[in-house]
Structure formats: structure tokens, C-alpha cells
Design an enzyme around this catalytic site. Structure first.
Site, short mmCIF file in Angstrom:
data_model
loop_
_atom_site.label_atom_id
_atom_site.label_comp_id
_atom_site.label_asym_id
_atom_site.label_seq_id
_atom_site.Cartn_x
_atom_site.Cartn_y
_atom_site.Cartn_z
N LYS A 204 11.51 9.23 26.74
CA LYS A 204 10.72 9.07 25.52
C LYS A 204 11.65 8.61 24.41
CE LYS A 204 6.75 9.03 23.58
NZ LYS A 204 5.73 8.08 24.06
N SER A 408 1.31 5.76 25.87
CA SER A 408 1.41 7.01 25.12
C SER A 408 0.02 7.50 24.70
CB SER A 408 2.33 6.84 23.91
OG SER A 408 3.67 6.95 24.29
#
Length: 621
Positions: A204, A408
Site C-alpha cells: 500500500k 482500493s
């Protein structure tokens, strides 16, 4: 009142004020009379229908950024539709619809592609256009592309033609896909800004630029993996369309400097040798050749053509089936945030209202949610996902169709659907969560500004940007981030029928191409928006007896009036060139600065508070 004469200084400042005030009134009057002129011209407009003449060429010339839905206010949309030089957005579906209609229209004899004013278009959008143009070519009608100086995305569009005509002084630039970003760690350290980052998932990487000066090895590995998938798809498409061996094309691009030196720096000649172009001719010569092959324009040496926007307005609507059943397409494009937002952003409240309008329409039996978004706030994403579930509970089928990016928070939203479709070139996944809170106590202290006080509890008043982050708050935010990530994992596990361990293997913030996501069970199928619409109709049991409509954002009466009247009026007046060249901003080349400004806004803190986000900064520039 005193009759005493003013001083020279007083007369000077009074003169300046009168000049400023007079200028202000002049500008306001010009704006007022401009709007009045537009309204009167619209009211007096003869409204003559545009007629498509026989032997006409359909011109596909996207301008600005290719998008799923226009952004901004209705007046912005009207201005951009009416202007030429200032236009900054082109809707993908308008081009696709025009091409598909023209394939069966005897009045349209060829397709002309001019990608020279396209500033940005994603790979998934290019695949949508490729499918439509392939069907057009199957009808037996020729396709020609006009090229001058083309980037690699522009060239993909040109390569879909039967022939590419390149300007003798033009060039075709293909250098591969890359993902570069600005990194701020050293600069923030010099400013003594304290960056407090909370994330789960080693891949991430959306917030890495705020805590590093370079790309991490994890991010480098993961990014190169999905970029490589998209680049391979690009090479295969050009190879397929141009009839070039894949190995030869790849080697020619890798050895580009040597190849260019061998032809004395002549880019156009190199394009011919590489098989990227078929003929060299200037724009004027190309127009004359198209006139010779087809039909000259009335009263000139140009060829007879019609733009795709005008063609859509002029062409007759298809005969609707007798059934009242509809498949509604709802576009979700942009960052996902809370509240109400204009088109170009996915405001949770706005999107919920749009989905509820669809639910209230008894004719709608199936819904396709077309997503083009890098994600955003997790709370806002969950609001939209829950509304999709509520829509399914009304016996509506919901299918997600992913565009260029659906990662996401956008992937979070997709988990509410019955079925998920992605383009092979969609950028998706990025199942991860981060929280970000900058604090500025040290920069303020350097200016002599200090913060102190008391609170009734250990945490009271501690959530301030002018105080160092309290350790208890740090623990709270990290725990909340981990809990939200676990919620994301469980959500994907349930929706995709995968174990949490299997989801964890493909999660951790890692980004995938649509093809890679399909292989890992993150999406059901790969295909175009049309494929997703067919799937929604099939699941809903509609057969072939249905119609498709787009659910547009609700407009006020005034906004609808401006949209209906302004666009065609501007197009018929001399104000078009003025608005296009003088009043509208130059949007080309702004992507880097837009990205930098977004980063700076994030550093400054959103509303001075902490929020969790599932966001992927993973578009191809």
C-alpha cells in the site's frame, strides 16, 4: 460636507479607486451582456436540423481527456462542447456510440481518426474503442488515421485504422509505460512537518512519497508487475493491428536511438520503416486525398465529414423494443469522498441519491455501475456499497463494469454487485488502507507560535494539527486502520467466495491489471462495457428485449435550460474561438501540476482531521 480641496495623494488614490471600480463595472457589464446575447441568440435560433449527407466520413477526434462522464457544472459542459481549442474532455461512450451507429449507416462511407488533440486516455478506454472500430471495419468500410506528432496512447488509437497517414515532419513516440512520482520526505524534514502515517499492507504505497525519498523495493516490484501486463497488452494490440511481429516491434522500440540515427534523425521515415505508418503526407494533402477517395465538401477542397458529436445529434434514435424493461448505466468517476459532489467526483450522498432514483424506476430491471476511480475514503465507499446491496434487495441485478481504474475504495464499492467485469487493461485491486495526519507544531515553533492548554481527559483537545501527535491517539489510529483493513479483507472474502487467507495473498495493497485480477479471482470476467451490459440483461432474464439508458446526475431547471440553449448557440457564433482561445485555460500538460497540487493539499490536511482512505495513486501518466 467640507469644500476643502483634496490633497494630491488623496486625488491619486481616488483616481486609482475610480479606475478599479470602473474596470469592475465594465467586466460585470460585459459578462452580463454576453450571457444576455447567448440567451437571445438561443431563443432566436432557427433550430435547423443537421442533415447527414451521403458519402460522409465520420470524424473521431477526441479532445482533451477521455472520460466516462463530463466533470464540472452544466455550463462548463456546454462551453466545452461548444468550443474547439478550449475543449478539455471527451466522453468515451459518445465516440463508441457514434462508431457503432455509423457501421450500419449507409450515409457514412468511412471513418477518419485524428487523435492529435487527445491529452489523456487510459488503456481500458482504448480497448473499448478498439472493439467498436473492429466492428466498424467488419462492415467493409475503410478506416484512415491522420497523424502528426503522436504519443503512444494517441498512436494506439491511430493504429486501429486500416492506414496511418503521417505528416512528413511528424513523429510517433513509443517509449513504454512508467510510474514516477514526486517524493517529499527530505522537503518535509526541512520544513519540520511531522508526517504521521498509518497503513496496512506492505504494497500500500500511495502515501510513500510523504515518508520516503524514493520508491520502496516492494512498491517497485509490484508496480513493475502490473505495468508490465499493460505494456504487453499494448505491444500485442499494435502488433495485431499493424500486422507486425511482436518480437520485431519490441526490439525496434528498445533500439529506437540506433534506428533513428540510421535514418539521419528522420522520425517519419523511421515510422515507415518500422511499419507504424503507411504513407507520408501533410494535413492538407491528406484532406485532398480523402476528398478524392470519397466526396469533396461543398464549396471547398476539404473532404465531406461530420464530427461524432454532431453525428450523434443528427442521427435518428434506434427503434426501441416494445418491452419497457431497461438496463440503467450509472457512472461513478473520480475520487470517492463524503457528501454531495459535482460530476468528476464520487460524492457518497450524490451517488446514493442516483442509485435510489434508479430503484424508484419500475422500468429498470438491471443496473450496470461503470466505475473509473482510484478510490478514496473508506466510509464513503462503504456508504455506496451498502446502497448497491439495497438496490439488489429490490430484485434488481447489479453488474460492475470497471474502466481505466477501479482500485482500493473503488474495488470496495464493486463488492456490492452480483457480478464484476473488468477490462483486461483495468488497474484494480490495491486492497489496503491507510490513514494520514500531518502535524505542524515544529514549523510553528520556528515562527514563535506555541500551543498549550488543558483538557478534562487525557485525549481532550489533543487532535490538533498544531500539536505533536499524542501517543494514545497514535495507538487509536493504528488500531482503527488495522480494523478497517480486516473489514476490507472479510468483505472481499465474502463477496468473491475466497478464504481470508487467499484474499490476504492478493491484498496487502497490491495493484493488478484486469487480466491479473481475473486470474486471481478478484473479478468474474474481462470485457467491454457492452459485454457487462449484456451480462446484466442475461442475469436479469431480459433476453434481447430491453433498452439501455444512462442515469444522468439530476439537473435543476436552470441548469437544463443552460445545457439545452448555450451549446448550439456558441457553436454558431464568433464567440467560440474567443472562448476557446482566450477565456478557457490551457489544460494540456497540467497533469503533473495537478498531481503536485493534490499532494500539497493532502499535506495541508483535509479539514484538519484524521480519516481512513483506500486510495490508489496508480494511473498511467
Amino acid at each position: 460636507m467640507s469644500d476643502r480641496p483634496r490633497s494630491a495623494l488623496g486625488r491619486f488614490f481616488n483616481g486609482i479607486w475610480r479606475f478599479i471600480d470602473g474596470t469592475r463595472k465594465l467586466v460585470l457589464n460585459l459578462v452580463f451582456f454576453g450571457i444576455l446575447f447567448l440567451v437571445i441568440a438561443a431563443l432566436l435560433d432557427s433550430g435547423e436540423a443537421l442533415v447527414v449527407q451521403p458519402r460522409t466520413a465520420l470524424l473521431i477526434d477526441p479532445q482533451g481527456f477521455v472520460v466516462e462522464e463530463y466533470s464540472g457544472s452544466p455550463l462548463d459542459q456546454a462551453l466545452q462542447q461548444a468550443t474547439e481549442d478550449g475543449r478539455r474532455e471527451t466522453r468515451l461512450r459518445d465516440m463508441v456510440d457514434a462508431i457503432r451507429r455509423a457501421a450500419d449507416d449507409d450515409r457514412i462511407e468511412r471513418l477518419v481518426i485524428d487523435p492529435s488533440r487527445t491529452w489523456g486516455i487510459g488503456m481500458a478506454s482504448l480497448l473499448e474503442l478498439e472493439a467498436a472500430i473492429t466492428d466498424f471495419r467488419a462492415s467493409g468500410k475503410p478506416v484512415v488515421a491522420l497523424a502528426e506528432n503522436l504519443s503512444q496512447q494517441q498512436y494506439y488509437l491511430a493504429a486501429l485504422a486500416d492506414e496511418v497517414w503521417l505528416h512528413p515532419d511528424g513523429m510517433i513516440w513509443i517509449d513504454g509505460f512508467a510510474a514516477y512520482r514526486n517524493f517529499y520526505r527530505e522537503g518535509l524534514d526541512k520544513l519540520e512537518v511531522e508526517v504521521n502515517l498509518f497503513r496496512v499492507g506492505e504494497y500500500k504505497s500511495a502515501m510513500e512519497p510523504f515518508i520516503r525519498n524514493d520508491m520502496s523495493e516492494d512498491d517497485r516490484e509490484a508496480t513493475l508487475f502490473w505495468l508490465g501486463s499493460l505494456w504487453q497488452q499494448y505491444l500485442e494490440a499494435v502488433s495485431r493491428q499493424r500486422g507486425l511481429p511482436l518480437v520485431d516491434l519490441s526490439n525496434a522500440i528498445r533500439n529506437f536511438p540506433d534506428r533513428l540515427e540510421a535514418v539521419g534523425g528522420d522520425f517519419a521515415e523511421l515510422a515507415l520503416q518500422m511499419g507504424l505508418a503507411d504513407r507520408l503526407m501533410s494535413r492538407q494533402e491528406a484532406h485532398q486525398e480523402l476528398a478524392r477517395l470519397g466526396q469533396p465538401a461543398d464549396g471547398g477542397t476539404d473532404y465531406r465529414k461530420i464530427g461524432f458529436d454532431a453525428y450523434l445529434k443528427a442521427s435518428l434514435l434506434s427503434v426501441r423494443p416494445s418491452s419497457g424493461s431497461e438496463v440503467a448505466v450509472v457512472v461513478a468517476e473520480g475520487d470517492i469522498v463524503r457528501g454531495r459532489q459535482p460530476p468528476g467526483m464520487i460524492g457518497a450522498e450524490t451517488m446514493v441519491e442516483r442509485l435510489r432514483r434508479v430503484a424508484d424506476d419500475s422500468d429498470v430491471r438491471a443496473v450496470v455501475l461503470r466505475i473509473d476511480s482510484p478510490g478514496g475514503e473508506t466510509f464513503a465507499s462503504e456508504m455506496v456499497r451498502r446502497e448497491i446491496q439495497s438496490l439488489r434487495e429490490t430484485n434488481r441485478t447489479v453488474v460492475v463494469s470497471m474502466g481505466d481504474v477501479a482500485a482500493s475504495g473503488a474495488y470496495w464499492i464493486a463488492m456490492g454487485a452480483d457480478e464484476v467485469w473488468a477490462s483486461p487493461a483495468t488497474i484494480t485491486g490495491s486492497i489496503g488502507v491507510f490513514g494520514f495526519l500531518p502535524t505542524f507544531s515544529r514549523p510553528l515553533a520556528n515562527l514563535g507560535i506555541h500551543t498549550d492548554g488543558v483538557g478534562t481527559t487525557p485525549l481532550a483537545g489533543k487532535l490538533r494539527l498544531d500539536l505533536p501527535l499524542d501517543e494514545d491517539l497514535r495507538r487509536i489510529f493504528q488500531t482503527s486502520t488495522e480494523q478497517t483493513y480486516q473489514q476490507f479483507i472479510e468483505l472481499v472474502s465474502e463477496a468473491r467466495g475466497l478464504s481470508q487467507e487467499d484474499v490476504e495473498e492478493v491484498a496487502r495493497g497490491r495493484v493488478w491489471s484486469g487480466l491479473q485480477a481475473k486470474e486471481r479471482g478478484l473479478v468474474d470476467q474481462t470485457g467491454t462495457l457492452a459485454d457487462a451490459i449484456d451480462a446484466a440483461a442475461r442475469i436479469a432474464g431480459l433476453g434481447s428485449d430491453y433498452r439501455v439508458r444512462y442515469e444522468e446526475p439530476a439537473l435543476s431547471s436552470f441548469e437544463r435550460f443552460m445545457l439545452d440553449m448555450t451549446g448550439q448557440t456558441l457553436a454558431r457564433t464568433g464567440l467560440v474561438s474567443l472562448l476557446g482561445r482566450s477565456l478557457l485555460p490551457a489544460w494540456a500538460g497540467q497533469a503533473h501540476w495537478d498531481s503536485l497540487l493534490r499532494d500539497l493539499r493532502l499535506i495541508a490536511g483535509a479539514d484538519g482531521g484524521f480519516s481512513l482512505a483506500a486510495h490508489c495513486l496508480c494511473r498511467i501518466p
